[in-house]
Design a protein around this motif. Structure first.
Motif, PDB file in Angstrom:
ATOM      1  N   ASN A  12       9.525   2.221   2.401  1.00 11.45           N
ATOM      2  CA  ASN A  12       9.689   1.740   1.027  1.00 11.45           C
ATOM      3  C   ASN A  12       9.948   2.950   0.139  1.00 11.45           C
ATOM      4  N   THR A  46      13.000  -0.451   2.663  1.00 11.75           N
ATOM      5  CA  THR A  46      12.466  -1.485   1.758  1.00 11.75           C
ATOM      6  C   THR A  46      12.557  -1.004   0.324  1.00 11.75           C
ATOM      7  N   GLU A  79      12.133  -6.726  -1.603  1.00  9.77           N
ATOM      8  CA  GLU A  79      10.919  -7.446  -1.985  1.00  9.77           C
ATOM      9  C   GLU A  79      10.980  -7.804  -3.459  1.00  9.77           C
ATOM     10  N   GLU A 163       4.234 -11.765   5.574  1.00  9.42           N
ATOM     11  CA  GLU A 163       3.855 -10.353   5.458  1.00  9.42           C
ATOM     12  C   GLU A 163       2.371 -10.313   5.106  1.00  9.42           C
ATOM     13  N   HIS A 203       1.236  -2.715   2.442  1.00  8.64           N
ATOM     14  CA  HIS A 203       0.512  -2.337   1.220  1.00  8.64           C
ATOM     15  C   HIS A 203      -0.722  -1.497   1.536  1.00  8.64           C
ATOM     16  N   ASP A 204      -0.662  -0.257   1.103  1.00  7.47           N
ATOM     17  CA  ASP A 204      -1.757   0.716   1.289  1.00  7.47           C
ATOM     18  C   ASP A 204      -1.978   1.099   2.749  1.00  7.47           C
ATOM     19  N   ILE A 225       6.067   0.709   4.536  1.00 10.99           N
ATOM     20  CA  ILE A 225       5.139   1.719   4.023  1.00 10.99           C
ATOM     21  C   ILE A 225       5.882   2.630   3.051  1.00 10.99           C
ATOM     22  N   GLY A 226       5.273   2.834   1.898  1.00  2.00           N
ATOM     23  CA  GLY A 226       5.931   3.657   0.896  1.00  2.00           C
ATOM     24  C   GLY A 226       5.009   4.655   0.243  1.00  2.00           C
TER      25      GLY A 226
END
Ligand SMILES: CC(=O)[C@@H](O)[C@H](O)COP(=O)(O)O
Ligand SMILES: NCC(=O)COP(=O)(O)O
Length: 249
Positions: A12, A46, A79, A163, A203-204, A225-226
């Motif tokens: 991400n 993403t 997203e 997700e 997320h996280d 993952i970002g």
């Protein structure tokens, strides 16, 4: 013997756009950040274009979609909340996947999964429109707040994947609550497997908590993952950060 393929890593790149927008010019170049991730071995990209364009802009979405035509092996995942503007852009770009997120415009970040039953009509109409555009549909779900019969609705609507919203798991990781926090995820994953819904997660997630989740739920097909990956890149470099996440899969 059950054969499971390794999950894909979708990077991400929201946070590269956050940094770019902070100075009003084009450094870092967001498209280059996507191409670099691909060059470092990422399986997908993403983006989460929010209505206020605080980071990813609509122009970024079109630029990345155009560039990824030269990389057919790389999945593009967009997203966002299914507003008309968002959906029109997604259907025009036709990424591999669209992940529907219930974020209100003012949300600091994604902080909840869908309440499926009250949003049945919106999710159904959106899913039909995306599937008509040949876009895989994933729906952001908090396993702590989603009963199995809500998952049944997603199956009926033709949703392809769930997700798993992994914030509660991530924040419990490394504490005495770690296993208990995983239980709702195992329950949703079990239901999804029995009913033919695919699984993503995000997320996280970070270098510490990723592998335990993937070994507990081997059916996860993709992690996006970002934030942590970019924070790690500031410490060890972008290529090394991507390499370390790939090594955790
Ligand atoms: C849906 C989700 O959990 C994240 O992908 C989200 O895109 C993070 O958004 P920000 O990068 O704006 O915090
Ligand atoms: N869907 C999760 C995602 O794309 C990235 O979330 P985060 O790693 O920035 O928390």
């Amino acid at each position: 013997m059950m054969v499971t393929t390794k999950p894909k890593l979708s990077v991400n790149i929201n946070k590269f756009a956050t940094l770019r927008n902070s100075r009003g010019h084009d450094n870092p170049n967001v498209l280059q950040a996507a191409l670099d991730a691909i060059g470092f071995g990422a399986h997908g990209i993403t983006v989460h274009p929010r209505p206020d364009e605080r980071h990813i802009r609509r122009t970024d979405v079109y630029d990345i979609a155009r560039a990824l035509k030269d990389h057919p092996e790389i999945e593009f995942n967009i997203e966002g909340y299914p507003s008309e503007d968002f959906l029109a852009m997604v259907c025009e770009v036709a990424p591999h996947q669209c992940t529907l997120v219930p974020d209100p415009p003012e949300a600091l970040t994604s902080n909840a999964g869908w309440q499926v039953a009250p949003n049945r009509t919106l999710l159904g109409e959106t899913t039909a429109r995306l599937r008509a555009a040949k876009v895989r549909v994933a729906v952001f779900i908090d396993p702590n707040a989603t009963a199995p019969d809500e998952l049944r609705i997603l199956k009926e609507l033709g949703v392809d994947r769930i997700e798993l919203y992994t914030e509660s798991y991530a924040h419990a990781f490394g504490t005495p609550r770690q296993q208990a926090a995983l239980e709702p995820y195992l329950a949703v994953a079990g239901w999804a497997g029995e009913h033919g819904l695919g699984l993503n997660a995000g997320h996280d997630l970070n270098l510490d908590n990723l592998t335990f989740l993937l070994r507990a739920i081997p059916a996860i097909a993709e992690v996006s993952i970002g934030h942590a990956l970019v924070c790690d890149a500031l410490r060890v470099g972008y290529q090394e950060s991507v390499r370390q996440y790939l090594a955790r899969l």
